[in-house]
Design an enzyme around this catalytic site. Structure first.
Site, PDB file in Angstrom:
ATOM      1  N   HIS A  18     -66.288  55.669  55.314  1.00  0.00           N
ATOM      2  CA  HIS A  18     -65.545  54.836  56.274  1.00  0.00           C
ATOM      3  C   HIS A  18     -65.886  55.267  57.713  1.00  0.00           C
ATOM      4  CE1 HIS A  18     -62.377  54.565  52.870  1.00  0.00           C
ATOM      5  NE2 HIS A  18     -62.833  53.332  53.015  1.00  0.00           N
ATOM      6  N   LYS A  42     -52.454  47.147  44.893  1.00  0.00           N
ATOM      7  CA  LYS A  42     -53.532  48.100  44.558  1.00  0.00           C
ATOM      8  C   LYS A  42     -52.981  49.476  44.201  1.00  0.00           C
ATOM      9  CE  LYS A  42     -57.679  46.222  46.560  1.00  0.00           C
ATOM     10  NZ  LYS A  42     -58.855  46.450  47.364  1.00  0.00           N
ATOM     11  N   ARG A  91     -72.023  48.846  50.090  1.00  0.00           N
ATOM     12  CA  ARG A  91     -72.667  50.063  49.597  1.00  0.00           C
ATOM     13  C   ARG A  91     -73.738  49.702  48.583  1.00  0.00           C
ATOM     14  NH1 ARG A  91     -66.853  52.373  48.332  1.00  0.00           N
ATOM     15  NH2 ARG A  91     -66.676  50.119  48.090  1.00  0.00           N
ATOM     16  N   SER A 129     -63.269  55.682  47.691  1.00  0.00           N
ATOM     17  CA  SER A 129     -61.988  56.389  47.617  1.00  0.00           C
ATOM     18  C   SER A 129     -61.572  56.543  46.152  1.00  0.00           C
ATOM     19  CB  SER A 129     -60.916  55.617  48.393  1.00  0.00           C
ATOM     20  OG  SER A 129     -61.289  55.455  49.731  1.00  0.00           O
TER      21      SER A 129
HETATM   22  P1  ADP Z   1     -60.550  47.789  50.148  1.00  0.00           P
HETATM   23  O1  ADP Z   1     -59.416  48.010  49.198  1.00  0.00           O
HETATM   24  O2  ADP Z   1     -60.250  46.760  51.206  1.00  0.00           O
HETATM   25  O3  ADP Z   1     -61.881  47.576  49.507  1.00  0.00           O
HETATM   26  P2  ADP Z   1     -61.586  50.386  50.979  1.00  0.00           P
HETATM   27  O4  ADP Z   1     -60.921  51.431  51.823  1.00  0.00           O
HETATM   28  O5  ADP Z   1     -61.994  50.777  49.606  1.00  0.00           O
HETATM   29  O6  ADP Z   1     -60.590  49.159  50.989  1.00  0.00           O
HETATM   30  O7  ADP Z   1     -62.871  49.834  51.722  1.00  0.00           O
HETATM   31  C1  ADP Z   1     -62.772  49.210  52.974  1.00  0.00           C
HETATM   32  C2  ADP Z   1     -64.157  48.726  53.376  1.00  0.00           C
HETATM   33  O8  ADP Z   1     -64.968  49.868  53.608  1.00  0.00           O
HETATM   34  C3  ADP Z   1     -64.863  47.891  52.288  1.00  0.00           C
HETATM   35  O9  ADP Z   1     -65.633  46.890  52.919  1.00  0.00           O
HETATM   36  C4  ADP Z   1     -65.764  48.885  51.615  1.00  0.00           C
HETATM   37  O10 ADP Z   1     -66.931  48.253  51.092  1.00  0.00           O
HETATM   38  C5  ADP Z   1     -66.111  49.796  52.785  1.00  0.00           C
HETATM   39  N1  ADP Z   1     -66.427  51.137  52.320  1.00  0.00           N
HETATM   40  C6  ADP Z   1     -65.690  51.951  51.559  1.00  0.00           C
HETATM   41  N2  ADP Z   1     -66.351  53.115  51.312  1.00  0.00           N
HETATM   42  C7  ADP Z   1     -67.539  52.995  51.953  1.00  0.00           C
HETATM   43  C8  ADP Z   1     -68.696  53.820  52.055  1.00  0.00           C
HETATM   44  N3  ADP Z   1     -68.798  54.981  51.419  1.00  0.00           N
HETATM   45  N4  ADP Z   1     -69.722  53.375  52.790  1.00  0.00           N
HETATM   46  C9  ADP Z   1     -69.649  52.169  53.394  1.00  0.00           C
HETATM   47  N5  ADP Z   1     -68.627  51.317  53.309  1.00  0.00           N
HETATM   48  C10 ADP Z   1     -67.580  51.730  52.601  1.00  0.00           C
END
Ligand code: ADP
Length: 162
Positions: A18, A42, A91, A129
């Protein structure tokens, strides 16, 4: 041109993936609102307040970041803030289908709002995550994935949940 963008997500908890994306977005936009979704469906491990606290601490040395939370549709939040750009991360191919559906749904709901996808540094391209929580529950060393204080909070939370 829009000077601000929104980066919405669960951030449960924030990872180096992030943070990498936040820095990339700030190469394009001078200001970025990192918006924590309430999304109780979620079943997040951390409360919104805890997720915000960790994001604020993890980004305290990055200029141009604001951390907020939102309930409901991200496009409604965008209208409220008068921001028409959403940042999301891509990703792996596995992200594509979900992100594609969501971006097109948001476009249908609100054609004035554009979604921009950014790719993280390769070494974070497998980091999520969800996997992080699994690795933490198995006692993995998390230092390559999250700031130290996030790793500690995660281990504490998981031990309380047992
Ligand atoms: P959500 O529940 O909205 O998917 P996340 O916190 O899992 O929330 O992810 C938020 C955004 O950040 C999403 O677009 C996800 O693809 C991106 N994201 C999460 N982890 C990574 C990472 N390691 N590298 C790049 N983008 C990421």
């Amino acid at each position: 041109m829009c000077k601000r963008a929104i980066y919405p997500g669960s951030f449960d908890p924030v990872t180096y993936g992030h943070i990498d994306l936040i820095k990339r977005a700030l190469e394009i936009f001078p200001e970025l609102i990192v918006a924590v979704a309430h999304n109780p469906q979620k079943k997040p491990l951390f409360s919104v307040k805890e997720r915000i606290g960790m994001l604020k601490r993890a980004t305290s040395d990055i200029k141009g970041v604001m951390v907020d939370d939102f309930n409901g549709l991200v496009v409604d939040y965008g209208h409220k803030k008068k921001i028409n750009v959403i940042i999301r991360g891509l990703r792996m191919l596995s992200d594509f289908e979900y992100e594609f559906q969501m971006a097109l749904t948001n476009r249908k709901l609100s054609p004035d709002i554009e979604t921009i996808f950014l790719m993280p540094q390769e070494s974070y391209s497998y980091l999520s995550s969800k996997l992080l929580k699994e690795a933490a529950s198995l006692g993995a060393d998390l230092s390559a994935f999250v700031p130290d204080f996030v790793g500690k909070a995660l281990k504490k939370k998981l031990s309380e949940a047992k």
